[in-house]
Scaffold this motif. Structure first.
Motif, PDB file in Angstrom:
ATOM      1  N   GLY A  33       0.724  -0.958   0.009  1.00  0.00           N
ATOM      2  CA  GLY A  33       0.022   0.028  -0.102  1.00  0.00           C
ATOM      3  C   GLY A  33       0.708   1.272   0.140  1.00  0.00           C
ATOM      4  N   SER A  34       2.233   1.211  -0.211  1.00  0.00           N
ATOM      5  CA  SER A  34       2.889   2.375  -0.073  1.00  0.00           C
ATOM      6  C   SER A  34       3.093   2.759  -1.422  1.00  0.00           C
ATOM      7  CB  SER A  34       4.353   1.895   0.371  1.00  0.00           C
ATOM      8  OG  SER A  34       5.279   3.152   0.260  1.00  0.00           O
ATOM      9  N   SER A  35       2.988   4.366  -1.728  1.00  0.00           N
ATOM     10  CA  SER A  35       2.987   5.065  -2.959  1.00  0.00           C
ATOM     11  C   SER A  35       4.106   5.036  -3.586  1.00  0.00           C
ATOM     12  CB  SER A  35       2.392   6.583  -2.681  1.00  0.00           C
ATOM     13  OG  SER A  35       2.306   7.223  -3.844  1.00  0.00           O
ATOM     14  N   VAL A  36       4.344   4.030  -4.809  1.00  0.00           N
ATOM     15  CA  VAL A  36       5.576   4.153  -5.479  1.00  0.00           C
ATOM     16  C   VAL A  36       6.057   5.532  -6.081  1.00  0.00           C
ATOM     17  CG1 VAL A  36       6.652   3.291  -7.464  1.00  0.00           C
ATOM     18  CG2 VAL A  36       4.951   1.767  -5.724  1.00  0.00           C
ATOM     19  N   THR A  37       4.811   6.404  -6.436  1.00  0.00           N
ATOM     20  CA  THR A  37       5.350   7.476  -7.010  1.00  0.00           C
ATOM     21  C   THR A  37       5.640   8.732  -6.100  1.00  0.00           C
ATOM     22  OG1 THR A  37       3.907   6.958  -8.904  1.00  0.00           O
ATOM     23  CG2 THR A  37       4.449   9.182  -9.020  1.00  0.00           C
ATOM     24  N   ARG A  38       4.597   8.562  -5.167  1.00  0.00           N
ATOM     25  CA  ARG A  38       4.976   9.694  -4.011  1.00  0.00           C
ATOM     26  C   ARG A  38       6.463   9.790  -3.332  1.00  0.00           C
ATOM     27  NH1 ARG A  38       0.390  12.589  -2.981  1.00  0.00           N
ATOM     28  NH2 ARG A  38      -1.724  11.501  -3.884  1.00  0.00           N
ATOM     29  N   GLN A  39       6.846   8.282  -3.324  1.00  0.00           N
ATOM     30  CA  GLN A  39       8.098   7.995  -2.696  1.00  0.00           C
ATOM     31  C   GLN A  39       8.974   8.443  -3.541  1.00  0.00           C
ATOM     32  OE1 GLN A  39       7.923   4.290  -0.750  1.00  0.00           O
ATOM     33  NE2 GLN A  39       9.704   4.823   0.233  1.00  0.00           N
ATOM     34  N   ALA A  40       9.047   8.390  -4.885  1.00  0.00           N
ATOM     35  CA  ALA A  40      10.079   8.571  -5.984  1.00  0.00           C
ATOM     36  C   ALA A  40      10.062   9.996  -5.794  1.00  0.00           C
ATOM     37  CB  ALA A  40       9.607   8.065  -7.325  1.00  0.00           C
ATOM     38  N   ILE A  41       8.965  10.874  -5.653  1.00  0.00           N
ATOM     39  CA  ILE A  41       9.034  12.381  -6.054  1.00  0.00           C
ATOM     40  C   ILE A  41       9.672  12.795  -4.740  1.00  0.00           C
ATOM     41  CG2 ILE A  41       7.690  14.443  -5.756  1.00  0.00           C
ATOM     42  CD1 ILE A  41       5.476  12.921  -7.662  1.00  0.00           C
ATOM     43  N   SER A  42       9.678  12.248  -3.653  1.00  0.00           N
ATOM     44  CA  SER A  42      10.366  12.648  -2.252  1.00  0.00           C
ATOM     45  C   SER A  42      11.710  12.346  -2.331  1.00  0.00           C
ATOM     46  CB  SER A  42       9.739  11.823  -1.046  1.00  0.00           C
ATOM     47  OG  SER A  42       8.324  12.363  -0.976  1.00  0.00           O
ATOM     48  N   VAL A  43      12.050  11.170  -2.866  1.00  0.00           N
ATOM     49  CA  VAL A  43      13.575  10.956  -3.109  1.00  0.00           C
ATOM     50  C   VAL A  43      13.978  12.101  -4.247  1.00  0.00           C
ATOM     51  CG1 VAL A  43      15.230   9.244  -3.949  1.00  0.00           C
ATOM     52  CG2 VAL A  43      13.484   8.529  -2.380  1.00  0.00           C
ATOM     53  N   ALA A  44      13.519  12.199  -5.178  1.00  0.00           N
ATOM     54  CA  ALA A  44      13.954  13.171  -6.162  1.00  0.00           C
ATOM     55  C   ALA A  44      14.101  14.494  -5.464  1.00  0.00           C
ATOM     56  CB  ALA A  44      13.118  13.312  -7.312  1.00  0.00           C
ATOM     57  N   ARG A  45      13.436  14.962  -4.679  1.00  0.00           N
ATOM     58  CA  ARG A  45      13.522  16.497  -4.134  1.00  0.00           C
ATOM     59  C   ARG A  45      14.779  16.311  -3.386  1.00  0.00           C
ATOM     60  NH1 ARG A  45       9.116  19.232  -5.011  1.00  0.00           N
ATOM     61  NH2 ARG A  45       7.147  18.158  -5.272  1.00  0.00           N
ATOM     62  N   LEU A  46      15.338  15.295  -2.786  1.00  0.00           N
ATOM     63  CA  LEU A  46      16.549  15.094  -1.878  1.00  0.00           C
ATOM     64  C   LEU A  46      17.853  14.779  -2.810  1.00  0.00           C
ATOM     65  CD1 LEU A  46      15.172  12.775   0.830  1.00  0.00           C
ATOM     66  CD2 LEU A  46      15.209  15.070   0.986  1.00  0.00           C
ATOM     67  N   GLY A  47      17.567  14.927  -4.157  1.00  0.00           N
ATOM     68  CA  GLY A  47      18.796  14.700  -4.728  1.00  0.00           C
ATOM     69  C   GLY A  47      18.741  13.466  -5.886  1.00  0.00           C
ATOM     70  N   GLY A  48      18.025  12.494  -5.359  1.00  0.00           N
ATOM     71  CA  GLY A  48      17.818  11.038  -6.143  1.00  0.00           C
ATOM     72  C   GLY A  48      18.430  10.143  -5.276  1.00  0.00           C
ATOM     73  N   GLY A  49      18.331   8.763  -5.589  1.00  0.00           N
ATOM     74  CA  GLY A  49      18.729   7.730  -4.887  1.00  0.00           C
ATOM     75  C   GLY A  49      17.747   6.482  -4.968  1.00  0.00           C
ATOM     76  N   TYR A  50      17.644   5.625  -4.074  1.00  0.00           N
ATOM     77  CA  TYR A  50      16.978   4.435  -4.292  1.00  0.00           C
ATOM     78  C   TYR A  50      15.790   4.160  -3.459  1.00  0.00           C
ATOM     79  CZ  TYR A  50      21.608   3.188  -6.560  1.00  0.00           C
ATOM     80  OH  TYR A  50      22.212   3.351  -7.543  1.00  0.00           O
ATOM     81  N   THR A  51      14.781   3.537  -3.977  1.00  0.00           N
ATOM     82  CA  THR A  51      13.518   3.148  -3.174  1.00  0.00           C
ATOM     83  C   THR A  51      13.384   1.704  -3.215  1.00  0.00           C
ATOM     84  OG1 THR A  51      11.991   3.390  -4.601  1.00  0.00           O
ATOM     85  CG2 THR A  51      12.408   5.409  -3.416  1.00  0.00           C
ATOM     86  N   ALA A  52      12.676   1.002  -2.330  1.00  0.00           N
ATOM     87  CA  ALA A  52      12.469  -0.284  -2.352  1.00  0.00           C
ATOM     88  C   ALA A  52      10.889  -0.650  -2.286  1.00  0.00           C
ATOM     89  CB  ALA A  52      13.255  -1.167  -1.310  1.00  0.00           C
ATOM     90  N   HIS A  53      10.315  -1.757  -3.299  1.00  0.00           N
ATOM     91  CA  HIS A  53       9.016  -1.712  -3.319  1.00  0.00           C
ATOM     92  C   HIS A  53       8.834  -3.237  -3.833  1.00  0.00           C
ATOM     93  CE1 HIS A  53       7.468   2.482  -2.869  1.00  0.00           C
ATOM     94  NE2 HIS A  53       8.640   2.648  -3.819  1.00  0.00           N
ATOM     95  N   SER A  54       7.880  -3.795  -3.583  1.00  0.00           N
ATOM     96  CA  SER A  54       7.632  -5.280  -3.722  1.00  0.00           C
ATOM     97  C   SER A  54       6.335  -5.665  -4.429  1.00  0.00           C
ATOM     98  CB  SER A  54       7.519  -6.141  -2.546  1.00  0.00           C
ATOM     99  OG  SER A  54       6.736  -5.892  -1.611  1.00  0.00           O
ATOM    100  N   GLU A  55       5.936  -6.485  -5.034  1.00  0.00           N
ATOM    101  CA  GLU A  55       4.816  -7.060  -5.786  1.00  0.00           C
ATOM    102  C   GLU A  55       4.593  -8.510  -5.352  1.00  0.00           C
ATOM    103  OE1 GLU A  55       4.985  -6.808 -10.042  1.00  0.00           O
ATOM    104  OE2 GLU A  55       5.024  -4.720 -10.073  1.00  0.00           O
ATOM    105  N   VAL A  56       3.449  -8.989  -5.190  1.00  0.00           N
ATOM    106  CA  VAL A  56       3.175 -10.365  -4.646  1.00  0.00           C
ATOM    107  C   VAL A  56       2.303 -10.945  -5.934  1.00  0.00           C
ATOM    108  CG1 VAL A  56       1.956 -11.808  -2.889  1.00  0.00           C
ATOM    109  CG2 VAL A  56       3.016  -9.764  -2.141  1.00  0.00           C
TER     110      VAL A  56
END
Length: 538
Positions: free
Chosen positions: A487-510
């Motif tokens: 239930g974690s927002s993939v896109t919102r997390q990407a936007i937040s990380v981009a505002r910090l200069g970029g980096g990595y996030t982790a998400h899963s599918e079942v």
């Protein structure tokens, strides 16, 4: 160093008393390293490689400084030159040219959240040197970061300011995996000699601490080299161990840097003991929500006392923590006897994900789960990691309550080769966008210029999908509602990380009961676009 005042933090290694297997799993390390041990030649080779990387960066920054001098301060020219350096050195977090004495503006890429003005990087600091290392400082958005600076002079010799480049703390080794994979079993640390501050460490949360604050015992065999022993003090870790290593002084950017290479004593099992797998996600969630309920009827001081009094939960399998928005641990249940005085914002998971940051970002949405790929050692390239979940809730007073639990008994192999290739892919797409423009970038991604085998997408900061190499049907639509299996927002997390200069996030599918973890690499480009791609870790 502009260090925020920090409370003394109970080390979250209690966070993973959580997963500390037992003293029986830890082998005693010998603090003596005999002459002729291969670790000495490995240190020499590694130190030479690091010097070569920084020498190249220094040369490119100096050439950019000369261009600025020759053409006065042309903002377009400066931006292109800084972009080129960021492309060539993807482990950098920001690079900027600052001239204003009050530090209220700068030319930089990505847009810097920390402004280093010419009054901070004073001409006197260079003392005739072509470059200097800057002591680690606190970045409001990204934790403690370290930098290198070169001076910029006008044609008539007037000091205009400095170009400063800042490291992504978790990415220096990650982006250079192919060059340094031979030292994958070692713990790595750099200390800037003048300040005594840790400029880089495999245990990324230790960046910014003084050497003596890290329980490091050094035997000075000579002025320029020696041996040391150290107990790992990773605030969020699985296994405690002792490190025995060697160090030497080298010159980087006109500064003496002490480089440590350590051998880690550990014995990681192939799977977790049953007591860890018998505890369900609902147990973890219930415990966190109980503390949250308590916090709603008590002051935060009383809530912290309550958390500290809880002891080890469910036989020590997991504990409850309270963390403020700056990454400081305010309270921790269990037998947490280790203390450090630094924010946890630098702490990263085994694959470069900003673990503490992601906990806070999820908490800002109210509550929910975060993927956490927990490394099992303090080495630069941990070979194994435990897939885990963090359940987090935001208190009414703004601090975060969370706990961490593994899912299943699986201990996975990490694959830094895949992640390194992912970084290279995103960097090449970024480079194309810089030199060909954003319109051409979007058309090329949609047109398959970068291939169809790897999914590459471009979004804006409103969450609109502008380009995708595989998912054509959603191009032009908002993808803010896309969530992972938790239930974690993939896109919102990407936007937040981009505002910090970029980096990595982790998400899963079942799929049919099988959980697959994906590592996403996020890279902002310009003021309004974000490039992302992902790799499956199985």
């Amino acid at each position: 160093m502009n260090k925020k005042s920090t409370v003394q933090i109970i080390i979250i290694a209690a966070v993973l008393s959580l997963l500390i297997i037992s003293a029986g799993c830890i082998q005693e390390a010998s603090s003596e390293i005999e002459a002729g041990d291969e670790i000495y030649s490995d240190l020499d080779s590694f130190a030479s490689g690091i010097q070569e990387i920084f020498s190249g960066l220094e040369t490119d920054m100096l050439q950019t400084a000369e261009k600025i001098s020759d053409n006065s301060v042309d903002s377009d020219l400066v931006s292109v030159a800084l972009d080129k350096i960021l492309i060539d050195y993807p482990w950098l977090r920001n690079i900027m040219f600052c001239t204003t004495p009050n530090g209220d503006s700068a030319l930089g890429t990505p847009a810097p959240d920390v402004i280093i003005d010419k009054e901070y990087v004073k001409e006197s600091m260079f003392d005739g040197k072509h470059a200097i290392l800057l002591p680690p400082i606190d970045s409001e958005a990204g934790g403690t970061i370290s930098g290198i600076a070169v001076p910029v002079y006008s044609a008539d010799g007037k000091y205009l300011g400095a170009i400063s480049a800042w490291w992504k703390s978790g990415n220096l080794m990650l982006c250079n995996y192919e060059a340094f994979k031979e030292i994958s079993d070692y713990h790595v640390s750099f200390i800037e000699e003048n300040s005594g501050l840790t400029a880089y460490d495999s245990v990324t949360s230790l960046i910014g601490l003084k050497s003596e604050e890290i329980d490091r015992k050094i035997k000075y065999s000579s002025k320029d080299s020696g041996t040391y022993t150290q107990k790992t003090r990773n605030p969020i870790t699985l296994f405690r161990s002792e490190i025995s290593g060697v160090w030497k002084k080298v010159e980087i950017a006109g500064s003496n840097v002490i480089i440590y290479l350590g051998r880690i004593s550990e014995n990681v099992p192939k799977s977790l003991p049953s007591k860890y797998t018998e505890v369900s996600n609902s147990d973890c969630e219930k415990a966190v929500l109980n503390v949250y309920s308590y916090s709603r009827t008590h002051t935060k001081e009383k809530t912290f006392e309550y958390i500290n009094s809880l002891g080890n939960l469910v036989g020590g399998v997991f504990n409850i923590y309270a963390m403020d928005k700056d990454g400081n641990i305010l309270a921790a249940s269990g037998n947490a006897k280790y203390f450090i005085e630094t924010s946890q914002l630098n702490f990263r998971g085994a694959c470069g994900t900003r673990t503490a940051r992601e906990i806070l970002l999820r908490s800002n949405q109210g509550y929910g789960y975060v993927e956490y790929y927990q490394q099992t050692s303090a080495s630069a390239y941990p070979k194994t990691a435990v897939p885990s979940l963090v359940y987090t809730v935001s208190s009414d007073e703004g601090y975060t309550i969370f706990s961490i639990i593994p899912y299943g008994d699986k201990i996975c192999e990490t694959n830094y080769s895949q992640i390194s290739k992912l970084s290279a892919t995103v960097n090449s797409v970024y480079e194309y966008g810089v030199y060909n423009g954003h319109k051409a970038l979007i058309e090329s991604v949609n047109g398959g210029y970068f291939g169809r085998d790897t999914q590459i997408s471009v979004i804006d900061y409103d969450g609109k999908l502008l380009a995708d190499s595989q998912n054509f049907s959603d191009v032009g639509k908002s993808v803010l509602g896309v969530t992972d299996s938790l239930g974690s927002s993939v896109t919102r997390q990407a936007i937040s990380v981009a505002r910090l200069g970029g980096g990595y996030t982790a998400h899963s599918e079942v799929d049919e009961g099988t959980r697959t973890l994906y590592i996403f690499n996020i890279m902002p480009i310009g003021d309004n676009l974000i490039i992302q791609s992902a790799v499956s870790l199985g």
